[in-house]
Scaffold this motif. Structure first.
Motif, PDB file in Angstrom:
ATOM      1  N   LYS A 237       0.805  -1.229   0.000  1.00 62.86           N
ATOM      2  CA  LYS A 237       0.000   0.000   0.000  1.00 62.86           C
ATOM      3  C   LYS A 237       0.834   1.274   0.000  1.00 62.86           C
ATOM      4  O   LYS A 237       0.342   2.341  -0.294  1.00 62.86           O
ATOM      5  CB  LYS A 237      -1.003  -0.017   1.155  1.00 62.86           C
ATOM      6  CG  LYS A 237      -0.377   0.096   2.533  1.00 62.86           C
ATOM      7  CD  LYS A 237      -1.412   0.447   3.595  1.00 62.86           C
ATOM      8  CE  LYS A 237      -2.393  -0.691   3.843  1.00 62.86           C
ATOM      9  NZ  LYS A 237      -3.123  -0.502   5.130  1.00 62.86           N
TER      10      LYS A 237
ATOM     11  N   PHE B  53      -3.723   4.157  -9.878  1.00 61.67           N
ATOM     12  CA  PHE B  53      -3.621   4.437  -8.451  1.00 61.67           C
ATOM     13  C   PHE B  53      -2.627   5.583  -8.233  1.00 61.67           C
ATOM     14  O   PHE B  53      -1.649   5.713  -8.958  1.00 61.67           O
ATOM     15  CB  PHE B  53      -3.116   3.210  -7.695  1.00 61.67           C
ATOM     16  CG  PHE B  53      -4.026   2.006  -7.811  1.00 61.67           C
ATOM     17  CD1 PHE B  53      -4.869   1.654  -6.772  1.00 61.67           C
ATOM     18  CD2 PHE B  53      -4.029   1.231  -8.969  1.00 61.67           C
ATOM     19  CE1 PHE B  53      -5.705   0.543  -6.875  1.00 61.67           C
ATOM     20  CE2 PHE B  53      -4.853   0.122  -9.080  1.00 61.67           C
ATOM     21  CZ  PHE B  53      -5.705  -0.226  -8.033  1.00 61.67           C
TER      22      PHE B  53
ATOM     23  N   GLU C 194      -0.445   6.625   1.466  1.00 58.12           N
ATOM     24  CA  GLU C 194      -1.137   5.363   1.164  1.00 58.12           C
ATOM     25  C   GLU C 194      -1.689   5.410  -0.260  1.00 58.12           C
ATOM     26  O   GLU C 194      -2.187   6.428  -0.727  1.00 58.12           O
ATOM     27  CB  GLU C 194      -2.276   5.129   2.166  1.00 58.12           C
ATOM     28  CG  GLU C 194      -2.971   3.800   1.969  1.00 58.12           C
ATOM     29  CD  GLU C 194      -4.082   3.566   3.000  1.00 58.12           C
ATOM     30  OE1 GLU C 194      -3.891   3.897   4.187  1.00 58.12           O
ATOM     31  OE2 GLU C 194      -5.150   3.059   2.589  1.00 58.12           O
TER      32      GLU C 194
ATOM     33  N   TYR D  72      -4.156   5.006  -3.245  1.00 59.66           N
ATOM     34  CA  TYR D  72      -5.619   5.036  -3.395  1.00 59.66           C
ATOM     35  C   TYR D  72      -5.966   4.959  -4.870  1.00 59.66           C
ATOM     36  O   TYR D  72      -5.123   5.189  -5.741  1.00 59.66           O
ATOM     37  CB  TYR D  72      -6.221   6.302  -2.760  1.00 59.66           C
ATOM     38  CG  TYR D  72      -5.816   7.596  -3.448  1.00 59.66           C
ATOM     39  CD1 TYR D  72      -4.675   8.299  -3.043  1.00 59.66           C
ATOM     40  CD2 TYR D  72      -6.578   8.117  -4.508  1.00 59.66           C
ATOM     41  CE1 TYR D  72      -4.295   9.477  -3.673  1.00 59.66           C
ATOM     42  CE2 TYR D  72      -6.196   9.304  -5.140  1.00 59.66           C
ATOM     43  CZ  TYR D  72      -5.062   9.973  -4.726  1.00 59.66           C
ATOM     44  OH  TYR D  72      -4.694  11.128  -5.347  1.00 59.66           O
ATOM     45  N   LEU D  73      -7.192   4.615  -5.132  1.00 62.32           N
ATOM     46  CA  LEU D  73      -7.626   4.489  -6.527  1.00 62.32           C
ATOM     47  C   LEU D  73      -7.964   5.878  -7.071  1.00 62.32           C
ATOM     48  O   LEU D  73      -8.789   6.597  -6.495  1.00 62.32           O
ATOM     49  CB  LEU D  73      -8.852   3.564  -6.629  1.00 62.32           C
ATOM     50  CG  LEU D  73      -9.292   3.281  -8.071  1.00 62.32           C
ATOM     51  CD1 LEU D  73      -8.275   2.400  -8.782  1.00 62.32           C
ATOM     52  CD2 LEU D  73     -10.678   2.641  -8.105  1.00 62.32           C
TER      53      LEU D  73
ATOM     54  N   LYS E 128     -11.452  -3.456  -6.382  1.00 64.89           N
ATOM     55  CA  LYS E 128     -11.376  -3.730  -4.939  1.00 64.89           C
ATOM     56  C   LYS E 128     -11.070  -5.202  -4.668  1.00 64.89           C
ATOM     57  O   LYS E 128     -10.376  -5.527  -3.698  1.00 64.89           O
ATOM     58  CB  LYS E 128     -12.693  -3.341  -4.259  1.00 64.89           C
ATOM     59  CG  LYS E 128     -12.806  -1.824  -4.054  1.00 64.89           C
ATOM     60  CD  LYS E 128     -13.984  -1.466  -3.176  1.00 64.89           C
ATOM     61  CE  LYS E 128     -13.864  -0.029  -2.682  1.00 64.89           C
ATOM     62  NZ  LYS E 128     -15.086   0.410  -1.977  1.00 64.89           N
TER      63      LYS E 128
ATOM     64  N   VAL F 182      -7.427  -5.829  -4.290  1.00 63.40           N
ATOM     65  CA  VAL F 182      -6.671  -5.106  -3.262  1.00 63.40           C
ATOM     66  C   VAL F 182      -7.031  -5.666  -1.891  1.00 63.40           C
ATOM     67  O   VAL F 182      -8.188  -5.636  -1.498  1.00 63.40           O
ATOM     68  CB  VAL F 182      -6.998  -3.589  -3.329  1.00 63.40           C
ATOM     69  CG1 VAL F 182      -6.248  -2.834  -2.232  1.00 63.40           C
ATOM     70  CG2 VAL F 182      -6.647  -3.037  -4.702  1.00 63.40           C
TER      71      VAL F 182
ATOM     72  N   TRP G 299      -6.701  -4.714   1.145  1.00 64.41           N
ATOM     73  CA  TRP G 299      -7.032  -3.854   2.290  1.00 64.41           C
ATOM     74  C   TRP G 299      -8.204  -2.951   1.887  1.00 64.41           C
ATOM     75  O   TRP G 299      -8.610  -2.960   0.724  1.00 64.41           O
ATOM     76  CB  TRP G 299      -5.814  -3.026   2.747  1.00 64.41           C
ATOM     77  CG  TRP G 299      -5.337  -1.996   1.753  1.00 64.41           C
ATOM     78  CD1 TRP G 299      -5.811  -0.725   1.586  1.00 64.41           C
ATOM     79  CD2 TRP G 299      -4.287  -2.141   0.782  1.00 64.41           C
ATOM     80  NE1 TRP G 299      -5.129  -0.082   0.573  1.00 64.41           N
ATOM     81  CE2 TRP G 299      -4.185  -0.931   0.075  1.00 64.41           C
ATOM     82  CE3 TRP G 299      -3.410  -3.203   0.453  1.00 64.41           C
ATOM     83  CZ2 TRP G 299      -3.271  -0.731  -0.961  1.00 64.41           C
ATOM     84  CZ3 TRP G 299      -2.496  -2.985  -0.571  1.00 64.41           C
ATOM     85  CH2 TRP G 299      -2.433  -1.768  -1.265  1.00 64.41           C
TER      86      TRP G 299
ATOM     87  N   LEU H 297      -9.553  -0.322   0.398  1.00 62.51           N
ATOM     88  CA  LEU H 297      -8.962   0.637  -0.547  1.00 62.51           C
ATOM     89  C   LEU H 297      -9.678   1.978  -0.483  1.00 62.51           C
ATOM     90  O   LEU H 297     -10.909   2.046  -0.562  1.00 62.51           O
ATOM     91  CB  LEU H 297      -9.054   0.069  -1.973  1.00 62.51           C
ATOM     92  CG  LEU H 297      -8.515   0.958  -3.093  1.00 62.51           C
ATOM     93  CD1 LEU H 297      -6.997   1.086  -3.013  1.00 62.51           C
ATOM     94  CD2 LEU H 297      -8.910   0.390  -4.472  1.00 62.51           C
ATOM     95  N   LYS H 298      -8.910   3.059  -0.338  1.00 59.71           N
ATOM     96  CA  LYS H 298      -9.499   4.399  -0.410  1.00 59.71           C
ATOM     97  C   LYS H 298      -9.660   4.772  -1.882  1.00 59.71           C
ATOM     98  O   LYS H 298      -8.851   4.381  -2.726  1.00 59.71           O
ATOM     99  CB  LYS H 298      -8.619   5.401   0.327  1.00 59.71           C
ATOM    100  CG  LYS H 298      -8.534   5.114   1.823  1.00 59.71           C
ATOM    101  CD  LYS H 298      -7.856   6.251   2.571  1.00 59.71           C
ATOM    102  CE  LYS H 298      -7.905   6.024   4.071  1.00 59.71           C
ATOM    103  NZ  LYS H 298      -7.044   4.884   4.512  1.00 59.71           N
TER     104      LYS H 298
END
Lengths: 351, 275
Positions: free
Chosen positions: B107, B191, B199, B201-202, B215, B218, B220, B222-223
């Motif tokens: 991440k 990303f 971190e 993120y998308l 998602k 990924v 975790w 994902l933000k």
């Protein structure tokens, strides 16, 4: 790190100095003894820039000129030619005695190691430790403790003598050929050129010849000044005169004798500089004055005869993926067939 | 309706957008090289391609087989060596963008290109660190492309530093202030990395891909950016440049191997459709 990505950086030496040199800058010559950028030295002197700090690997006339013109006031030096014994006072001696110049004594190797460390972005670099017994290391010049230090060998060996890395603000450099973007190609004695050029934050480059980038790309191993570090390209035939340049000309012994006849006499030195530096506006003017005074025969006499290096062959088949008929030897199909193949296999997406 | 494209061509096209004109770009081979060439032929003609082996200013007409392949270019402007590249170019801060392919990524944009599984009892030994650690460590920006690799919670082996543990940890470890991974481009989307926490993120989706699909890849929570960009599509000209330069990338690894295998079998059996 500032980089210079323009495709055409050609300009006059005067413009290059005006744009890229500031009072008080530090600089280095990315040549040593041979092929000296004397055209650029004259441009720098004419510009009237002051308070410069020169890292001088080794040279013949340029340091005395830069001192006599008041261009430099600090000099880290490994070697500078001196003519005459105790009875004469060359410009370097005189300037030191009169307090116009501060000097730091270095060896050829330690000065170059400072440049190499700087070029690599390293804070310091090990040098040869036996030299710690000499006054070159023991006695401090104006750089004080910003020259040498001892570090502990983390692997348990004896202490290591190191020099500090330096990155001069600019380098002056002359080369045989360059493209307009500033890929500078140099051959002959390589001395300090690579590390001095790469240490500096920017390179002001003069070149005997401007060539197409295609020529440069056919011999990439000759590029010593990469274009991204070169801020200015100064076309400059005879730009190293009276020093010699492999492939172009010998040193000019007669002309040098004339210069050295007066170098230790301030009035004669001033007269020489008035005639050859201040009395002309650029290297072209210098050459015209030379031809008027000595005639073309003098220059013809020192012109190089060829000793051609056998060219290295960088060739491959250079076969493209798709030949002139649109056929791929690797895939044994045409581009149209290839696109059909991708479509049939379902990997083409609607655009 | 535009020109038809493959996923790999879309990644090449999207990766090319990460290069600005006049930048110094470090590229190994594969998809990133196609992206570099596309950028130079379109919006970034003054960008300079640098390879780890010491070839600066190459102008390739096909994908190099490895970092020291000079058969892909009619010369180059500056020939130095690998040590020069890592010191006088990379360490001195001249590299704007480095492109790296991804085996495993976490991440914070750290990579594993060494082992899959416990290194003491691994499932697979990968190609190894190569130049990735120093390139990712000291280039201003790093752009990752992922087509066969995976996004994981924890790397099996920490080969290459991205943002390390997030926040300022990368800079505290001695890497240049402000540097770091900027973008990861996968076959699903794009990303980015949070300015503060670092971190991943998308930031965008490729056309036709759903958020759920991403998602699912990924491991975790994902933000996701407030507004997701949808990746633009390449023009007919751009797709043609990619196919001309790298048909084996256009068609993808699997089908490329199939075509070459078929070719080998034909040659072995003395058949040649050309003749």
């Amino acid at each position: 790190m500032e980089k210079f990505m323009e495709r055409d950086k050609r300009m006059s030496g005067a413009e290059a100095i005006a744009r890229f040199v500031n009072d008080g800058d530090s600089f280095v010559f990315a040549n040593c003894l041979t092929g000296m950028p004397l055209g650029l030295v004259h441009d720098l002197i004419r510009s009237g820039k002051k308070g410069l700090f020169l890292f001088q690997q080794g040279g013949i006339e340029e340091v005395d000129l830069l001192i006599s013109s008041g261009t430099i006031d600090r000099l880290a030096v490994a070697y500078n030619f001196r003519l005459g014994g105790k009875r004469v006072t060359p410009p370097l001696d005189r300037a030191m005695k009169e307090g116009r110049l501060q000097v730091e004594e270095l060896t050829n190797f330690t000065l170059l190691a400072m440049m190499k460390a700087g070029a690599m972005g390293y804070p310091f670099l090990p040098v040869l430790g036996g030299m710690r017994v000499t006054d070159v290391i023991r006695k401090q010049g104006f750089l004080g403790d910003r020259c040498f230090a001892e570090v502990k060998d983390p692997f348990g060996g004896p202490d290591v003598l190191v020099v500090k890395g330096y990155r001069p603000d600019f380098a002056l450099m002359h080369v045989q050929r360059a493209d307009t973007a500033g890929n500078g190609q140099l051959w002959g004695a390589m001395i300090n050129s690579k590390w001095a050029a790469l240490a500096a934050d920017r390179i002001i480059l003069s070149a005997e010849e401007i060539v197409d980038t295609e020529v440069i790309m056919s011999a990439p191993h000759l590029t010593i000044a990469p274009a991204h570090k070169v801020c200015a390209v100064v076309p400059s035939p005879w730009g190293a005169h009276p020093s010699e340049l492999a492939g172009f000309y010998d040193y000019d012994m007669v002309f040098r004798a004339l210069y050295f006849a007066g170098v230790n006499d301030p009035d004669a030195m001033k007269a020489w500089m008035d005639e050859w530096i201040y009395g002309v506006s650029d290297r072209k003017g210098y050459l015209e004055h030379y031809l008027r005074k000595f005639g073309r025969e003098r220059l013809e006499a020192i012109k190089a005869r060829p000793l051609k290096s056998v060219p290295a062959d960088y060739g491959f088949s250079f076969a493209p993926n798709w030949d002139e008929r649109g056929y791929s030897e690797n895939f044994d199909m045409t581009l149209d067939e290839f696109i059909r193949f991708m479509d049939e296999r379902g990997i083409l997406r609607e655009g | 309706m535009g020109v038809k494209y493959t996923w790999d061509e879309l990644i090449v096209y999207r990766a090319a957008q990460e290069i600005r004109d006049g930048e110094i770009v470090v590229i190994g081979q594969g998809i990133p090289m196609a992206a570099g060439v596309l950028a130079r032929k379109t919006h970034a003609p003054n960008s300079l391609i640098v390879t780890e082996a010491g070839m600066v200013g190459i102008d390739p007409f096909k994908v190099p087989l490895h970092i020291a392949d000079t058969s892909c270019t009619r010369g180059y402007s500056y020939g130095c060596d690998m040590f020069d590249i890592f010191t006088t170019v990379v360490h001195r801060g001249y590299v704007d963008v480095a492109f790296l392919g991804v085996g495993q990524i976490d991440k914070y944009g750290n990579l594993n290109s060494s082992y899959i599984g416990d290194p003491n009892d691994y499932e697979m030994r990968l190609a190894g660190a190569g130049g990735a650690p120093e390139f990712a460590g000291y280039s201003q920006r790093t752009v990752y492309t992922l087509s066969g690799g995976e996004i994981v919670e924890k790397l099996d082996y920490f080969t290459t530093p991205g943002y390390v543990d997030g926040g300022n940890s990368r800079y505290e470890a001695g890497m240049p202030e402000g540097s770091g991974p900027s973008t990861l481009i996968t076959t699903k989307g794009v990303f980015k990395f949070d300015r503060e926490t670092k971190e991943m993120y998308l930031a965008g989706l490729h056309p036709g891909v759903s958020l759920e699909e991403v998602k699912a890849q990924v491991p975790w929570e994902l933000k996701v950016a407030e507004t997701l960009e949808i990746t633009e599509l390449p023009s007919e000209e751009e797709v043609a440049i990619i196919r001309d330069f790298s048909p084996e990338l256009s068609v993808g690894r699997k089908l490329s191997i199939e075509l070459i295998t078929r070719r080998v079998l034909n040659v072995l059996s003395g058949r040649n459709t050309e003749a």
